[in-house]
Design a protein around this motif. Structure first.
Motif, short mmCIF file in Angstrom:
data_model
loop_
_atom_site.label_atom_id
_atom_site.label_comp_id
_atom_site.label_asym_id
_atom_site.label_seq_id
_atom_site.Cartn_x
_atom_site.Cartn_y
_atom_site.Cartn_z
N ARG A 1 0.86 -1.19 0.00
CA ARG A 1 0.00 0.00 0.00
C ARG A 1 0.89 1.23 0.00
O ARG A 1 1.67 1.44 0.93
CB ARG A 1 -0.88 0.03 1.26
CG ARG A 1 -1.84 -1.15 1.34
CD ARG A 1 -3.29 -0.72 1.28
NE ARG A 1 -4.25 -1.77 1.52
CZ ARG A 1 -4.44 -2.84 0.78
NH1 ARG A 1 -3.67 -3.05 -0.25
NH2 ARG A 1 -5.39 -3.73 1.05
N LEU A 2 0.78 2.04 -1.04
CA LEU A 2 1.61 3.23 -1.16
C LEU A 2 0.76 4.46 -1.44
O LEU A 2 -0.21 4.40 -2.19
CB LEU A 2 2.63 3.06 -2.30
CG LEU A 2 3.63 1.90 -2.19
CD1 LEU A 2 4.48 1.84 -3.45
CD2 LEU A 2 4.50 2.03 -0.95
N ALA A 3 1.16 5.59 -0.84
CA ALA A 3 0.52 6.89 -1.10
C ALA A 3 1.58 7.84 -1.65
O ALA A 3 2.69 7.92 -1.13
CB ALA A 3 -0.08 7.45 0.19
N PHE A 4 1.20 8.57 -2.70
CA PHE A 4 2.11 9.51 -3.36
C PHE A 4 1.66 10.93 -3.04
O PHE A 4 0.61 11.38 -3.52
CB PHE A 4 2.09 9.27 -4.87
CG PHE A 4 2.68 7.95 -5.29
CD1 PHE A 4 3.92 7.88 -5.89
CD2 PHE A 4 1.98 6.76 -5.08
CE1 PHE A 4 4.46 6.66 -6.28
CE2 PHE A 4 2.51 5.53 -5.46
CZ PHE A 4 3.76 5.49 -6.06
N ASP A 5 2.45 11.62 -2.23
CA ASP A 5 2.13 12.99 -1.80
C ASP A 5 2.95 13.96 -2.65
O ASP A 5 4.15 14.14 -2.41
CB ASP A 5 2.44 13.17 -0.32
CG ASP A 5 1.92 14.49 0.23
OD1 ASP A 5 1.88 15.47 -0.54
OD2 ASP A 5 1.59 14.54 1.43
N HIS A 6 2.29 14.57 -3.63
CA HIS A 6 3.01 15.43 -4.57
C HIS A 6 3.28 16.82 -4.00
O HIS A 6 4.06 17.58 -4.59
CB HIS A 6 2.22 15.53 -5.88
CG HIS A 6 2.15 14.22 -6.62
ND1 HIS A 6 3.13 13.83 -7.51
CD2 HIS A 6 1.24 13.21 -6.58
CE1 HIS A 6 2.82 12.64 -8.00
NE2 HIS A 6 1.68 12.24 -7.44
N GLU A 7 2.66 17.16 -2.89
CA GLU A 7 2.95 18.44 -2.25
C GLU A 7 4.17 18.32 -1.33
O GLU A 7 5.03 19.20 -1.31
CB GLU A 7 1.74 18.92 -1.45
CG GLU A 7 0.56 19.33 -2.33
CD GLU A 7 -0.57 19.93 -1.51
OE1 GLU A 7 -0.45 20.00 -0.26
OE2 GLU A 7 -1.57 20.34 -2.12
N ARG A 8 4.25 17.22 -0.59
CA ARG A 8 5.39 16.98 0.30
C ARG A 8 6.52 16.24 -0.39
O ARG A 8 7.61 16.09 0.16
CB ARG A 8 4.93 16.19 1.53
CG ARG A 8 3.96 16.92 2.43
CD ARG A 8 3.52 16.04 3.60
NE ARG A 8 4.65 15.48 4.32
CZ ARG A 8 4.95 14.18 4.40
NH1 ARG A 8 4.20 13.28 3.75
NH2 ARG A 8 6.00 13.76 5.08
#
Length: 243
Positions: free
Chosen positions: A114-121
């Motif tokens: 399970r991966l989340a991609f945070d383009h702001e951070r």
């Protein structure tokens, strides 16, 4: 050199006032037969859909699912249907993953991701095979599903893929793409003109060749992975339908 292909099936571009139009991908469902070392290993079904809501700035957002069902000997090593899902948006330079998951179909989470991609951070966080993941998110980085879709999107623009980066589990991996010619290919949906691209990790013996059909939005209609001269895995198209 790579030239602009014809026969695009992408459809209408998205745009916000004063912004460069973004070419979308065409929603579809496709099924593939999978072989491993020459033996029937099962089927894989992929589904691409456009999510009604859009990301901030009016970028088109998608959901993409890949369900692989093992057959024969492969069923002895896999507990059930392997389901991969990703959500992503498309910007001016292509796909931007938002969330990725892999479920191997069993009760244990030992192989799940399970991966989340945070383009702001600019961070990739989550869990891969019960290990915590925290990696820098470099612009252009793809997940295990969006990598192939990014290649299709680039080909739809008439752009050579070059080198792409993919996060697999808890590691970032680079792949180099090279144009390998054209071929008229007989498929389950008829005779198709295809462009062939090879990809490999720098220094690796393993090479993946993919046949893309411009008339189907550069859908990958055949995939072959080899280690030296030995064919490890092949996928061949069984069916395709626009959504």
């Amino acid at each position: 050199s790579w030239s602009v292909p014809t026969g695009s099936a992408s459809g209408t571009s998205f745009a916000t006032p004063g912004a460069t139009p973004v070419t979308p991908l065409a929603p579809h469902v496709a099924r593939f037969a999978v072989k491993y070392r020459g033996l029937e290993a099962g089927t894989s079904e992929v589904s691409l859909e456009l999510v009604p809501s859009t990301a901030p700035g009016g970028l088109p957002r998608y959901g993409f699912t890949n369900r692989s069902t093992p057959r024969g000997l492969a069923a002895l090593f896999l507990p059930g249907t392997v389901t991969q899902r990703t959500s992503f948006q498309i910007g001016a330079t292509g796909l931007q993953p938002l969330a990725y998951s892999l479920d191997d179909g069993g009760k244990s989470t030992a192989r799940d991701v399970r991966l989340a991609f945070d383009h702001e951070r600019h961070r990739i966080t989550g869990v891969a095979e019960n290990r915590a993941v925290d990696l820098p998110l470099v612009a252009g980085t793809q997940d295990a599903l969006t990598l192939g879709l990014q290649v299709r999107w680039l080909l739809e623009q008439g752009t050579a893929p070059g080198r792409l980066v993919m996060v697999e589990k808890d590691k970032a991996k680079e792949y180099d793409y090279a144009f390998a010619g054209t071929e008229r290919l007989s498929t389950a949906v008829g005779m198709l003109e295809t462009v062939v691209w090879s990809s490999r990790r720098p220094g690796s013996r393993r090479v993946t060749r993919t046949w893309y059909a411009p008339s189907l939005g550069h859908l990958a209609v055949k995939v072959e992975q080899k280690d030296g001269e030995q064919v490890l895995m092949t996928l061949t198209l069984l069916s395709w339908q626009a959504r």
